[in-house]
Every structure is written in C-alpha cells, then in structure tokens.
Design a protein around this motif. Structure first.
Motif, PDB file in Angstrom:
ATOM      1  N   GLY A   1       3.844 -34.834  22.716  1.00 51.82           N
ATOM      2  CA  GLY A   1       4.413 -34.356  23.480  1.00 51.82           C
ATOM      3  C   GLY A   1       3.973 -32.823  23.825  1.00 51.82           C
ATOM      4  O   GLY A   1       3.770 -32.262  24.929  1.00 51.82           O
ATOM      5  N   MET A   2       4.237 -31.791  22.391  1.00 55.49           N
ATOM      6  CA  MET A   2       3.507 -30.799  23.338  1.00 55.49           C
ATOM      7  C   MET A   2       1.859 -30.186  23.669  1.00 55.49           C
ATOM      8  O   MET A   2       2.704 -29.598  24.198  1.00 55.49           O
ATOM      9  CB  MET A   2       3.487 -29.947  21.335  1.00 55.49           C
ATOM     10  CG  MET A   2       3.332 -28.268  21.518  1.00 55.49           C
ATOM     11  SD  MET A   2       5.882 -27.990  21.356  1.00 55.49           S
ATOM     12  CE  MET A   2       6.323 -27.562  19.672  1.00 55.49           C
ATOM     13  N   ARG A   3       1.534 -31.203  23.181  1.00 56.65           N
ATOM     14  CA  ARG A   3      -0.248 -31.141  23.785  1.00 56.65           C
ATOM     15  C   ARG A   3      -0.437 -31.736  25.091  1.00 56.65           C
ATOM     16  O   ARG A   3      -1.241 -30.977  25.961  1.00 56.65           O
ATOM     17  CB  ARG A   3      -1.023 -31.944  23.110  1.00 56.65           C
ATOM     18  CG  ARG A   3      -1.420 -31.702  21.296  1.00 56.65           C
ATOM     19  CD  ARG A   3      -2.567 -31.982  20.408  1.00 56.65           C
ATOM     20  NE  ARG A   3      -1.580 -33.362  20.764  1.00 56.65           N
ATOM     21  CZ  ARG A   3      -2.853 -34.500  21.374  1.00 56.65           C
ATOM     22  NH1 ARG A   3      -3.906 -33.884  21.619  1.00 56.65           N
ATOM     23  NH2 ARG A   3      -2.276 -35.610  20.587  1.00 56.65           N
ATOM     24  N   MET A   4       0.942 -31.182  26.260  1.00 60.38           N
ATOM     25  CA  MET A   4       0.759 -31.768  27.484  1.00 60.38           C
ATOM     26  C   MET A   4       1.702 -30.719  28.267  1.00 60.38           C
ATOM     27  O   MET A   4       1.798 -31.063  29.245  1.00 60.38           O
ATOM     28  CB  MET A   4       1.851 -33.627  27.773  1.00 60.38           C
ATOM     29  CG  MET A   4       0.845 -34.230  27.459  1.00 60.38           C
ATOM     30  SD  MET A   4       1.526 -35.691  27.374  1.00 60.38           S
ATOM     31  CE  MET A   4       0.342 -37.345  26.623  1.00 60.38           C
ATOM     32  N   LEU A   5       2.146 -29.543  27.019  1.00 62.06           N
ATOM     33  CA  LEU A   5       2.955 -29.202  27.938  1.00 62.06           C
ATOM     34  C   LEU A   5       2.006 -27.138  27.439  1.00 62.06           C
ATOM     35  O   LEU A   5       1.713 -26.735  26.844  1.00 62.06           O
ATOM     36  CB  LEU A   5       3.871 -28.394  27.441  1.00 62.06           C
ATOM     37  CG  LEU A   5       6.071 -28.812  27.681  1.00 62.06           C
ATOM     38  CD1 LEU A   5       5.929 -29.366  28.045  1.00 62.06           C
ATOM     39  CD2 LEU A   5       6.672 -28.398  26.663  1.00 62.06           C
ATOM     40  N   PRO A   6       1.983 -26.827  29.433  1.00 64.47           N
ATOM     41  CA  PRO A   6       1.904 -25.584  28.854  1.00 64.47           C
ATOM     42  C   PRO A   6       2.157 -24.843  27.856  1.00 64.47           C
ATOM     43  O   PRO A   6       3.212 -24.268  27.163  1.00 64.47           O
ATOM     44  CB  PRO A   6       1.888 -24.797  30.313  1.00 64.47           C
ATOM     45  CG  PRO A   6       2.414 -26.245  31.029  1.00 64.47           C
ATOM     46  CD  PRO A   6       2.877 -27.439  30.740  1.00 64.47           C
TER      47      PRO A   6
ATOM     48  N   LEU B   1       3.046 -21.529  28.632  1.00 59.65           N
ATOM     49  CA  LEU B   1       3.749 -20.487  28.793  1.00 59.65           C
ATOM     50  C   LEU B   1       5.066 -21.609  29.399  1.00 59.65           C
ATOM     51  O   LEU B   1       6.751 -20.862  28.770  1.00 59.65           O
ATOM     52  CB  LEU B   1       3.547 -20.163  30.586  1.00 59.65           C
ATOM     53  CG  LEU B   1       4.284 -18.883  30.670  1.00 59.65           C
ATOM     54  CD1 LEU B   1       4.064 -17.966  30.135  1.00 59.65           C
ATOM     55  CD2 LEU B   1       4.106 -18.633  31.970  1.00 59.65           C
ATOM     56  N   MET B   2       5.384 -22.931  29.881  1.00 63.01           N
ATOM     57  CA  MET B   2       6.396 -23.948  29.630  1.00 63.01           C
ATOM     58  C   MET B   2       7.221 -23.735  28.737  1.00 63.01           C
ATOM     59  O   MET B   2       8.926 -23.383  28.529  1.00 63.01           O
ATOM     60  CB  MET B   2       5.694 -24.685  30.637  1.00 63.01           C
ATOM     61  CG  MET B   2       6.459 -25.122  31.559  1.00 63.01           C
ATOM     62  SD  MET B   2       7.079 -25.085  32.889  1.00 63.01           S
ATOM     63  CE  MET B   2       8.603 -24.626  32.661  1.00 63.01           C
TER      64      MET B   2
ATOM     65  N   ILE C   1      10.727 -21.935  27.816  1.00 65.80           N
ATOM     66  CA  ILE C   1      12.151 -23.289  27.667  1.00 65.80           C
ATOM     67  C   ILE C   1      12.868 -22.748  25.981  1.00 65.80           C
ATOM     68  O   ILE C   1      13.972 -22.209  25.826  1.00 65.80           O
ATOM     69  CB  ILE C   1      11.781 -24.632  26.807  1.00 65.80           C
ATOM     70  CG1 ILE C   1      10.788 -25.191  27.988  1.00 65.80           C
ATOM     71  CG2 ILE C   1      12.564 -25.210  26.027  1.00 65.80           C
ATOM     72  CD1 ILE C   1      10.287 -26.867  27.350  1.00 65.80           C
TER      73      ILE C   1
ATOM     74  N   TYR D   1       3.304 -24.521  19.367  1.00 70.94           N
ATOM     75  CA  TYR D   1       2.439 -24.584  19.442  1.00 70.94           C
ATOM     76  C   TYR D   1       1.601 -25.121  18.968  1.00 70.94           C
ATOM     77  O   TYR D   1       1.089 -26.265  18.994  1.00 70.94           O
ATOM     78  CB  TYR D   1       2.851 -24.165  20.776  1.00 70.94           C
ATOM     79  CG  TYR D   1       1.811 -24.319  21.911  1.00 70.94           C
ATOM     80  CD1 TYR D   1       2.392 -25.437  22.992  1.00 70.94           C
ATOM     81  CD2 TYR D   1       0.428 -24.002  21.828  1.00 70.94           C
ATOM     82  CE1 TYR D   1       1.685 -26.189  24.452  1.00 70.94           C
ATOM     83  CE2 TYR D   1      -0.150 -24.520  23.419  1.00 70.94           C
ATOM     84  CZ  TYR D   1       0.812 -25.469  24.481  1.00 70.94           C
ATOM     85  OH  TYR D   1      -0.156 -25.851  25.416  1.00 70.94           O
TER      86      TYR D   1
ATOM     87  N   TYR E   1      -1.414 -28.429  18.123  1.00 70.64           N
ATOM     88  CA  TYR E   1      -3.071 -28.789  18.167  1.00 70.64           C
ATOM     89  C   TYR E   1      -3.193 -29.190  16.842  1.00 70.64           C
ATOM     90  O   TYR E   1      -4.615 -30.135  16.685  1.00 70.64           O
ATOM     91  CB  TYR E   1      -3.407 -27.638  18.755  1.00 70.64           C
ATOM     92  CG  TYR E   1      -3.245 -27.895  20.555  1.00 70.64           C
ATOM     93  CD1 TYR E   1      -3.568 -28.352  21.481  1.00 70.64           C
ATOM     94  CD2 TYR E   1      -2.156 -27.300  20.924  1.00 70.64           C
ATOM     95  CE1 TYR E   1      -3.847 -29.280  22.652  1.00 70.64           C
ATOM     96  CE2 TYR E   1      -1.644 -27.582  21.755  1.00 70.64           C
ATOM     97  CZ  TYR E   1      -2.632 -27.860  23.142  1.00 70.64           C
ATOM     98  OH  TYR E   1      -2.681 -27.969  24.397  1.00 70.64           O
TER      99      TYR E   1
ATOM    100  N   ASN F   1     -12.407 -22.662  17.034  1.00 71.67           N
ATOM    101  CA  ASN F   1     -12.383 -22.897  18.762  1.00 71.67           C
ATOM    102  C   ASN F   1     -11.166 -22.749  19.521  1.00 71.67           C
ATOM    103  O   ASN F   1     -10.201 -22.629  20.633  1.00 71.67           O
ATOM    104  CB  ASN F   1     -12.738 -24.509  19.333  1.00 71.67           C
ATOM    105  CG  ASN F   1     -13.921 -24.109  19.917  1.00 71.67           C
ATOM    106  OD1 ASN F   1     -14.728 -23.448  19.833  1.00 71.67           O
ATOM    107  ND2 ASN F   1     -14.589 -25.121  20.216  1.00 71.67           N
TER     108      ASN F   1
END
Lengths: 227, 213
Positions: free
Chosen positions: A60-65, A67-68, A72, A97, A101, A150
């Motif tokens: 889920g975390m990897r689908m969130l920008p 900054l968003m 939160i 975050y 990754y 990276n």
C-alpha cells in the motif's frame, strides 16, 4: 554587488539548510533500512496474520505519493488528536515510507537465494534471527546494493518535499534566500548542485559495496546468471 | 465532505492527470531521442546527455519546479505555472526514460542489423520496421514503471501554487476544518490510479518476457 555576492553573504542559511537535508537523509535512510530488515524477517519467516499485515502495508505504501503520506501525518493526524511538529512528522514519513521500498527490494532478492542455504544454516544450529543476521542479510545487502543505491537517491530527493510541511531543509533555505533578495537562479543552481554532489557521493559508496560484492562472487551479474 | 468538496477533489485529480499525461506523452519519445543520440556516440552531445541524465536523476522535483518557474522570467521567458509544471515533469521523466530505452537498445541483438543491411534496408527503415517495434515491447514495462514514479512525484508542482490532487486537500480543509477526510480520499484516488499502472506493468512484463524467450 553581484547576485552571487548576495548569495555568498547568506551562505550560512544555505549551509544550515544543507545540514538539515543531510541529517534528514542520513538518519532516515539508516533507520528505514533497519526497520525494513525487521519487516522482511517477519514477512519471510512468519506464517499468518502478522506477515500478511506487513505485506499489505508495504504494498500500500508504495502506491502512495510521498507528499500525500507526509500530509496524512502532518495535516491529517491532528484531527485524531495526534499533533506532530514538522520535523517529527518529516522523520516518521521518511523512515516508514522508505522502509516499505527497502523491504520490497530485500524481500525480492531473498526469494532468489538458494533454498539450500537456509537448510544448511539450520542444520548447523542457527536460529531464525542468527541466520538472518549472519547469513541472509549480509548477502542481501551486497546483492541489492545498486537498487538500494537508487532508492537512497529517491530518499534524498524526497527530503525536499518536506519544505511543503515547513521543514527548513535545503530547498526551503534556497527558497527563503531567493524570495528576500530575488536571486532565484543563483539560489536554486547552488541547491541543485548540492543535491547532485550528495547523490554522486551515494553512488560512489554504492559502487564500493558493489566491488566487495564482486570479490565475494555476489555481484549483480552473478544474480542474473543464476535465474 | 459535501458535494462541493467532492467536485473540488475531482478537479484536483483532473489537474494531476492531464499534467502527468502531457509529461508522459512528450517524455517517452524525448527519452528515446536522448538514448539514440547517446548511443550514436557523437563526441560532445553524448557527454552532455550523460550530464543531463545524471542531473535529472539527482534533482528533486520541488527544487526543479521552483527553479524553472522563478528563474525563467529572468532570461526573458515568463512562464505561467502550468507550463512551468509541464516542462519540469518532462525534463525529469525524460532523463529516466532515456535510461530505460538505452538498456533496451544495448540489449538488442546485433545480428538483426546485419541481416537488415544484407537485405538492403536503409538505417531509418531498419529502425522503424525492425528495431523500434521490438525495443518498444521490451522497454514498455520500464517506461510504465517510470510513469508511476512520475505520478508519485507530481505533487511537487503544488509548491508553485498549482491546485493538484494533493494541494486541493488544503483548500477543502480550509472550508470544512476537517483535513483528514479529503486527505484520505485523495490518497485513495492516488492508490487506485497507481495500482492500475502497476497491474498494467505486470501484464506488459509478461508480454516482454514472452518476446525474449
């Protein structure tokens, strides 16, 4: 007085911003790596709810920008009565975050390790934790070095988002100096150069780790040839 | 959240979507052009592209968008916010796309160019008919992956005052004094959008693997 002279007079502001960026980056990336190592251990060795829970969080975390996510924590949580200052929110955002990754990178590589290793480690009496720390994790670090590198650069760049939640990092410092004296070109060229130098330092470090990996026969090419 | 909040949220999502779409539509072919130029080994141009890619990879979008929006007028190019945002995202994604394209070009088998030459094909014809259709398929998963990164980095344009899907949550909260619901709603929209790209990437990846088998 030239524009560059104005910037030079205010170098203390830029340097303080750069220091803040380096602190945010280095503390967060080390903490994120440690957190991700723990998460991966749970995902890979536990069967059941806890493992599934972490996998869902990581995906889920990897689908969130980024900054968003920072929004939160900084703007959203006060509604629930949890008020964080900008630095705390920034650190929590960066660490959790990027841990997601890092965890995905480590998990993916662990899946490619030969199964015989775990069996051999258990046969000589290693427990889960000792095996992970002494056998699995060192290999994962060496094998994933280029990809982790990276991701470290992404982490460095994400620190700049924190200016939007009022953290005084490098981009915020450049922005403050440029808006007072109207020298946007000079201020941001210096900021970009500093980000660039930092990312090159990260790449040099990662290349060093890559050399160690190569010497131990764990190089990147080696992973591919085994697939 | 009321009706007005919902339509504001959708307007923000639309802003994010069209700005990202233009950046992708220009950034993908621009990346290919950069990769081809670099592989053509023209002395100075090649080095400039290496420098560009290295800078593009290292520069945060927040910093780049501020730089372009605020510094361009000094050089006689006053830009409105939207143009500055689109240019920033293009410059950023093209650098990453160039690397994806370059990997596909490098991995392309040499025998095919020799066969095409032997059959009398000119270089442009060979590129259009033989090489491009194949490197397109092998690059596409990587390019889609870069698209998800672009969308995840796009909230940076909020810093120059564009009301995108991220910044619109501030606007809504300023009226309702309830920041959490719009933030959660925006996060869900991002996740739906990005998960669609991730699924697409998986499917394209399988297709690319079938081709290389």
């Amino acid at each position: 007085m030239s524009r560059w002279d104005i910037l030079w007079d205010h170098r203390a502001t830029i340097i303080r911003g750069f220091e803040n960026t380096l602190i945010l980056f280095s503390v967060s990336s080390v903490a994120a790596f440690l957190l991700s190592s723990a998460i991966v251990l749970v995902i890979q060795t536990h069967r059941g709810a806890l493992s599934g829970f972490f996998r869902t969080i990581v995906d889920g975390m990897r689908m969130l920008p980024f900054l968003m996510y920072a929004y939160i924590l900084y703007y959203g949580l006060p509604s629930l009565g949890i008020r964080l200052d900008a630095w705390t929110a920034g650190f929590i955002a960066l660490i959790t975050y990027h841990a997601a990754y890092f965890a995905e990178i480590l998990r993916g590589t662990w899946a490619t390790l030969p199964k015989g290793q775990t069996e051999a480690a258990r046969a000589v009496g290693f427990g889960n934790l000792a095996m992970y720390r002494r056998v699995i994790l060192p290999q994962l670090m060496l094998r994933t070095a280029p990809v982790l590198g990276n991701q470290l650069i992404v982490c460095l760049k994400d620190t700049a988002f924190l200016m939007i939640i009022t953290v005084r990092e490098l981009t915020a410092a450049a922005s403050a100096v440029q808006s007072t004296y109207f020298i946007p070109f000079e201020a941001f060229v210096v900021a970009i150069a500093l980000y660039w130098l930092t990312s090159m330092a990260i790449e040099v470090l990662v290349a060093r780790i890559g050399l160690v990996a190569e010497r131990r026969g764990l190089g990147y090419g080696h992973v591919d040839s085994r697939r | 959240m009321d009706q007005a909040a919902f339509s504001a949220l959708l307007a923000g999502a639309w802003t994010t979507a069209w700005i990202s779409a233009i950046a992708i539509a220009v950034g993908v072919p621009l990346g290919l052009a950069l990769a081809l130029l670099r592989e053509a080994r023209v002395p100075v141009v090649g080095h400039l592209i290496v420098l560009y890619v290295s800078l593009g990879r290292a520069t945060p979008l927040v910093t780049l968008v501020l730089f372009i929006f605020l510094a361009a007028p000094l050089f006689g190019f006053p830009l409105d916010r939207y143009t500055a945002a689109v240019i920033t995202l293009i410059l950023n994604t093209a650098a990453f796309n160039a690397e994806v394209w370059r990997a596909a070009i490098r991995g392309f088998p040499r025998e095919q160019v020799e066969a095409a030459r032997a059959a009398g094909m000119t270089r442009p014809l060979y590129f259009r008919r033989i090489m491009l259709p194949q490197i397109w398929i092998t690059s596409l998963p990587g390019l889609v992956n870069e698209m998800t990164f672009l969308i995840k980095a796009s909230p940076a344009i909020a810093v120059i005052g564009i009301v995108d899907l991220t910044r619109v949550t501030n606007r809504i909260a300023a009226v309702t004094y309830e920041p959490l619901p719009p933030i959660i709603a925006a996060a869900v929209i991002y996740m739906v959008l990005i998960s669609a790209f991730v699924r697409l990437q998986r499917r394209l990846d399988e297709r690319a693997h079938r081709l290389t088998m």
